[in-house]
Scaffold this motif. Structure first.
Motif, PDB file in Angstrom:
ATOM      1  N   MET A 138       0.811  -1.215   0.000  1.00  0.00           N
ATOM      2  CA  MET A 138       0.000   0.000   0.000  1.00  0.00           C
ATOM      3  C   MET A 138       0.850   1.273   0.000  1.00  0.00           C
ATOM      4  O   MET A 138       0.305   2.370   0.130  1.00  0.00           O
ATOM      5  N   ALA A 140       2.720   4.493  -1.280  1.00  0.00           N
ATOM      6  CA  ALA A 140       2.302   5.427  -2.331  1.00  0.00           C
ATOM      7  C   ALA A 140       2.972   5.094  -3.661  1.00  0.00           C
ATOM      8  O   ALA A 140       2.358   5.227  -4.731  1.00  0.00           O
ATOM      9  N   GLN A 143       0.909   2.542  -5.696  1.00  0.00           N
ATOM     10  CA  GLN A 143      -0.536   2.752  -5.765  1.00  0.00           C
ATOM     11  C   GLN A 143      -1.143   2.181  -7.041  1.00  0.00           C
ATOM     12  O   GLN A 143      -2.154   1.476  -7.000  1.00  0.00           O
ATOM     13  N   GLU A 147      -3.679  -1.209  -7.506  1.00  0.00           N
ATOM     14  CA  GLU A 147      -4.923  -1.252  -8.290  1.00  0.00           C
ATOM     15  C   GLU A 147      -4.854  -2.348  -9.346  1.00  0.00           C
ATOM     16  O   GLU A 147      -5.832  -3.071  -9.579  1.00  0.00           O
TER      17      GLU A 147
END
Length: 404
Positions: A138, A140, A143, A147
């Motif tokens: 998770m 940054a 990211q 997804e």
């Protein structure tokens, strides 16, 4: 996710466990009634551990059948034989690409096994799945890849084309995901970063959970926040019977770390409704000091390991808080946090059995390999109790969807 930790849903359901490691996720799911038809793991020592404890992982062992542990490369395993017959696929795809202690290569790392987990979904078509990974996924910086991982799980038949860059594949998945008509196999996926301590595990261990249900399963499922808290622990230490339960003399009752900081803000009238976090003392107080036990001790895997020392950033776990996250490590001694820190500041390594307690493995579970190998297995594991909490909830929703 219904908060019902004591009850197991014992209707037997079929499952397959991938990247099984030492079996923490598998034990918890077995306690929830999921019966593994196949367990896949490539590490020799982990496979030895799994075979040694097959009766804990699978009820059918007691019926005269052996647990099928496949020791090898998952890329060569065919899951099509399970087509539509499984209730659950579970596992922890290797997390080194995302670990905060790793090199953070993610999609450029050959150890990223998420594509194989998705392939298992595509071929086996289970009703549900539970995958876990480290919280580093998770970050940054990951990211978009996070997804990408989730969309692959939701649409496992949308396969990357030869030489297709992952970002191009992500764009195709996004377009497919936002269509009004989506033929084929699909899953509805919920993700959450969970702290195991909030669910009654004596360890502050954060893991990402991916839980998915096939489109035709009306699960109506969600995570809960857990029913244990640090505030309740501190209140119990200040105003409850924590110290009396453990027969700790008044002169030795000492709050440390975050508990000490929080204690300055709580009053006796502010008793939390949640249960106290479990502490390291709660987990290991009844075990003999490993320095005083012999290798022939009746307590399995409970021998003293010398050489513990502190260094900046690695100071061990306080006795009266949940332990810090056990670490697997890749260079020498696995992590500097696999230690107990005493009130006088001295440290010693946790024995394998103590570490297993912190990961809520049963005491009859035997680990294979030297201490460093056993700690590697435990450092990579999912706490058994956390796995059971999730498994109970998934099993309950599968049952509800069948009778609803």
């Amino acid at each position: 996710m219904k908060n019902n930790h004591e009850k197991s849903f014992r209707a037997v359901r079929s499952s397959v466990e991938l990247f099984a490691g030492a079996g923490g996720l598998g034990i918890g799911l077995a306690q929830s009634g999921f019966e593994p038809q196949l367990v896949v793991e490539h590490n020799k020592w982990c496979c030895d551990t799994l075979r040694e404890n097959e009766g804990v992982l699978a009820q059918k062992v007691h019926d005269g059948k052996r647990l099928e542990v496949l020791e090898g490369d998952i890329r060569f395993v065919d899951f099509a034989r399970f087509d539509g017959s499984l209730d659950l696929v579970s596992g922890g795809p290797p997390c080194q690409p995302f670990s905060l202690g790793g090199r953070h290569r993610a999609y450029d790392d050959a150890r990223d096994m998420f594509p194989q987990a998705v392939r298992a979904l595509r071929e086996a078509r289970p009703k549900a799945f539970v995958f876990e990974n480290v919280k580093g996924l998770m970050r940054a910086a990951f990211q978009n890849y996070f997804e990408y991982v989730q969309l692959q799980m939701e649409h496992p038949e949308m396969i990357a084309q030869p030489d297709e860059h992952w970002e191009d594949h992500l764009a195709r998945l996004e377009r497919h995901h936002t269509r009004t008509k989506r033929p084929g196999l699909h899953y509805r996926v919920v993700t959450r970063l969970l702290n195991a301590a909030n669910y009654g595990v004596p360890q502050k261990r954060e893991r990402i959970l991916f839980v998915g249900f096939r489109d035709d399963v009306d699960a109506r499922w969600s995570f809960d926040a857990g029913d244990h808290s640090m505030e309740a622990l501190v209140w119990d230490q200040l105003y409850g019977d924590y110290w009396d339960r453990h027969k700790v003399a008044k002169k030795d009752r000492k709050l440390e770390g975050r508990c000490l900081q929080l204690s300055r803000k709580l009053s006796s009238e502010q008793r939390p409704q949640s249960k106290p976090w479990k502490t390291t003392r709660d987990a290991i107080a009844d075990l003999p000091d490993p320095r005083q036990t012999r290798r022939s001790s009746s307590v399995f895997n409970h021998t003293f390991q010398d050489g513990a020392r502190t260094y900046p950033g690695h100071t061990g776990s306080y006795l009266d808080e949940p332990a810090k996250t056990l670490k697997a490590g890749v260079h020498g001694v696995p992590g500097g946090e696999n230690m107990l820190r005493r009130a006088d500041g001295s440290v010693r390594y946790f024995s394998t059995r103590e570490a297993a307690r912190l990961q809520t493995f049963p005491d009859n579970y035997k680990f294979h390999g030297a201490w460093s190998e056993c700690m590697r297995q435990l450092g990579n594991a999912v706490p058994v109790h956390l796995a059971q909490v999730v498994g109970d909830s998934v099993a309950q929703q599968l049952t509800a969807s069948e009778v609803g």
